[in-house]
Motif scaffolding. Structure first.
Motif, PDB file in Angstrom:
ATOM      1  N   GLY A 138       2.450  -7.135  -3.564  1.00 33.04           N
ATOM      2  CA  GLY A 138       3.081  -6.811  -4.951  1.00 33.04           C
ATOM      3  C   GLY A 138       4.177  -5.654  -4.641  1.00 33.04           C
ATOM      4  N   PHE A 139       5.162  -5.954  -5.604  1.00 34.79           N
ATOM      5  CA  PHE A 139       6.650  -4.927  -5.198  1.00 34.79           C
ATOM      6  C   PHE A 139       7.001  -4.871  -6.676  1.00 34.79           C
ATOM      7  N   GLU A 249       1.819  -6.055   8.379  1.00 28.57           N
ATOM      8  CA  GLU A 249       1.137  -4.732   8.177  1.00 28.57           C
ATOM      9  C   GLU A 249       0.095  -4.664   7.155  1.00 28.57           C
ATOM     10  N   ARG A 250       0.016  -5.325   6.132  1.00 30.48           N
ATOM     11  CA  ARG A 250      -1.072  -5.471   5.367  1.00 30.48           C
ATOM     12  C   ARG A 250      -2.175  -5.742   6.023  1.00 30.48           C
ATOM     13  N   LEU A 251      -2.274  -6.715   6.918  1.00 29.13           N
ATOM     14  CA  LEU A 251      -3.676  -6.941   7.650  1.00 29.13           C
ATOM     15  C   LEU A 251      -3.957  -5.989   8.521  1.00 29.13           C
ATOM     16  N   ALA A 257      -3.692   0.816   1.642  1.00 28.65           N
ATOM     17  CA  ALA A 257      -2.966   1.527   2.214  1.00 28.65           C
ATOM     18  C   ALA A 257      -1.144   1.159   2.049  1.00 28.65           C
ATOM     19  N   GLN A 258      -1.075  -0.167   2.064  1.00 33.39           N
ATOM     20  CA  GLN A 258       0.121  -0.737   1.699  1.00 33.39           C
ATOM     21  C   GLN A 258       0.608  -0.784   0.292  1.00 33.39           C
ATOM     22  N   VAL A 259      -0.327  -0.707  -0.584  1.00 35.38           N
ATOM     23  CA  VAL A 259      -0.021  -0.399  -1.847  1.00 35.38           C
ATOM     24  C   VAL A 259       0.546   1.105  -2.077  1.00 35.38           C
ATOM     25  N   GLN A 260       0.004   2.037  -1.547  1.00 38.69           N
ATOM     26  CA  GLN A 260       0.198   3.385  -1.678  1.00 38.69           C
ATOM     27  C   GLN A 260       1.752   3.938  -1.101  1.00 38.69           C
ATOM     28  N   ASN A 261       1.934   3.047   0.198  1.00 42.36           N
ATOM     29  CA  ASN A 261       3.149   3.106   0.883  1.00 42.36           C
ATOM     30  C   ASN A 261       4.333   2.643  -0.014  1.00 42.36           C
ATOM     31  N   ILE A 262       4.246   1.394  -0.703  1.00 41.30           N
ATOM     32  CA  ILE A 262       5.160   1.013  -1.623  1.00 41.30           C
ATOM     33  C   ILE A 262       5.369   1.784  -2.754  1.00 41.30           C
ATOM     34  N   ALA A 264       5.033   5.005  -2.871  1.00 43.81           N
ATOM     35  CA  ALA A 264       5.700   6.209  -2.576  1.00 43.81           C
ATOM     36  C   ALA A 264       7.062   5.981  -2.059  1.00 43.81           C
ATOM     37  N   MET A 265       7.606   4.869  -1.843  1.00 46.91           N
ATOM     38  CA  MET A 265       8.900   4.547  -1.634  1.00 46.91           C
ATOM     39  C   MET A 265       9.770   4.901  -3.008  1.00 46.91           C
ATOM     40  N   PHE A 266       9.086   4.403  -4.032  1.00 46.11           N
ATOM     41  CA  PHE A 266       9.541   4.287  -5.415  1.00 46.11           C
ATOM     42  C   PHE A 266       9.271   5.408  -6.340  1.00 46.11           C
ATOM     43  N   THR A 267       8.786   6.494  -5.717  1.00 47.11           N
ATOM     44  CA  THR A 267       8.630   7.766  -6.586  1.00 47.11           C
ATOM     45  C   THR A 267       9.558   8.591  -6.618  1.00 47.11           C
TER      46      THR A 267
END
Length: 268
Positions: A138-139, A249-251, A257-262, A264-267
Motif C-alpha cells: 500500500g502507498f 523489504e516486505r518479505l 514494519a514496512q507499513v510503519q516505515n511508509i 513515517a515518510m509521509f508524516t
C-alpha cells in the motif's frame, strides 16, 4: 504447433510491447483494444489479429470471447488492460472510483470467467494477470488503485488453486515503475487542498527524471513471456528493480514494519 495469446489493452505501453514480443517468437497474437481503428503498427505484423474490446463492457467481452474460442485454440490470456487513479480518497468522485474498479478488477474477473470453460475443456491454459507493486504494497494516494490491484492478486491466488485440477495455471506479473507514457496517458489524478503537500511529494515519483530510472516496458514483456513459457508452478513474478527492492523489504522485515516505515515518510 503455433501457440496463441490473447491480450487486453494492447494499443500502447506494456500491452503493445508484449504483443510484439510474442509475435517475434512465432506466436499468433490476438491483440484487443478499445479503438483498433487507430492502430497501425500491430495491424502490419504477420500472425497478429487486432480486435475491438472494452473491458468495461461485459456484453462485448462475452460476445468477443465466444467468437474467438469458436475459431481459435487460445493458450495464454494476458489481462493487461487498466489505468491508474491517483489521489487522496477525499479527492476522488464516486464515478472515478467506480470506473477504476470496473476497469482494473471487474475487467480481469469477467475476461477470466469467459475464458475458463475454454481452458477447462482443453485441460490446459494460462492466465497472466498484470498487477503492480501497489498490488503488493500500500502507498498514499493509491488507495483505490491498490484496492483493484490487491483484488486482482487475491483473485489470482484463489483462482490458481481452484483451476489447478484442470491443468490451468494462473500467474501474476507485478511491475514497478515503467518507462512508458502511463503517467500521462493512463493516469487520473485527484486534487484536494488538504492533501496538497502529500500529493506533491508522491508526484515526484512520476516526474520525467524519475521515469528514466524505471524499467523498460520491453523488459517487463520479457518477464511475461517467461511466465508464459517457463513451465514453472509459480504464482507471482515481480518485475523491475524498484519493485523487487520494495517486495524483498516486505518479505525481510514483514508487512507491519514496512507499513510503519511508509507512514513515517509521509508524516509532515
Amino acid at each position: 504447433m503455433q501457440k496463441t495469446i490473447f491480450i487486453t489493452g494492447a494499443s500502447t505501453g506494456l500491452g503493445k510491447s508484449t504483443a510484439k514480443l510474442f509475435q517475434s517468437k512465432g506466436w499468433q497474437v490476438i491483440a484487443t483494444m478499445r479503438n483498433p481503428e487507430k492502430e497501425t503498427e500491430l495491424t502490419s505484423l504477420e500472425n497478429v489479429i487486432v480486435l475491438p474490446l472494452d473491458v468495461t463492457n461485459s456484453e462485448q467481452i462475452t460476445e468477443t470471447i465466444k467468437s474467438i474460442t469458436e475459431k481459435y485454440s487460445v493458450d495464454v490470456v494476458l489481462n493487461n488492460a487498466g489505468y491508474g487513479l491517483i489521489g487522496a480518497l477525499e479527492s476522488l468522485s464516486e464515478i472515478q472510483i467506480e470506473r477504476q474498479i470496473v476497469t482494473n478488477l471487474f475487467g480481469v474477473i469477467r475476461i477470466s470467467k469467459a475464458f475458463t470453460p475454454h481452458f477447462r475443456e482443453k485441460k490446459s491454459g494460462t492466465f497472466i494477470n498484470v498487477t503492480s507493486t501497489f498490488g503488493l504494497i500500500g502507498f498514499p494516494t493509491c488507495s483505490i488503485y491498490s484496492a483493484t490491484k490487491f483484488g486482482v492478486d487475491g483473485f489470482s491466488e484463489s483462482l490458481a488453486s481452484e483451476l489447478t485440477q484442470f491443468g490451468i495455471q494462473v500467474k501474476v506479473v507485478a511491475p514497478g515503475g515503467m518507462k512508458t507514457d502511463f503517467a500521462i496517458r493512463s493516469m487520473e489524478v485527484g486534487q484536494h487542498q488538504a492533501y496538497e503537500k502529500l500529493t506533491a511529494e508522491v508526484s515526484k515519483g512520476y516526474s520525467a527524471e524519475q521515469l528514466e530510472n524505471y524499467t523498460k516496458a520491453e523488459d517487463v514483456a520479457q518477464i511475461i513471456y517467461e511466465a508464459a513459457t517457463d513451465n514453472k508452478n509459480q504464482l507471482r513474478y515481480v518485475a523491475g528493480n524498484d519493485a523487487n527492492a520494495l517486495y524483498n523489504e516486505r518479505l525481510k522485515n514483514g508487512a507491519e514494519a514496512q507499513v510503519q516505515n511508509i507512514k513515517a515518510m509521509f508524516t509532515f
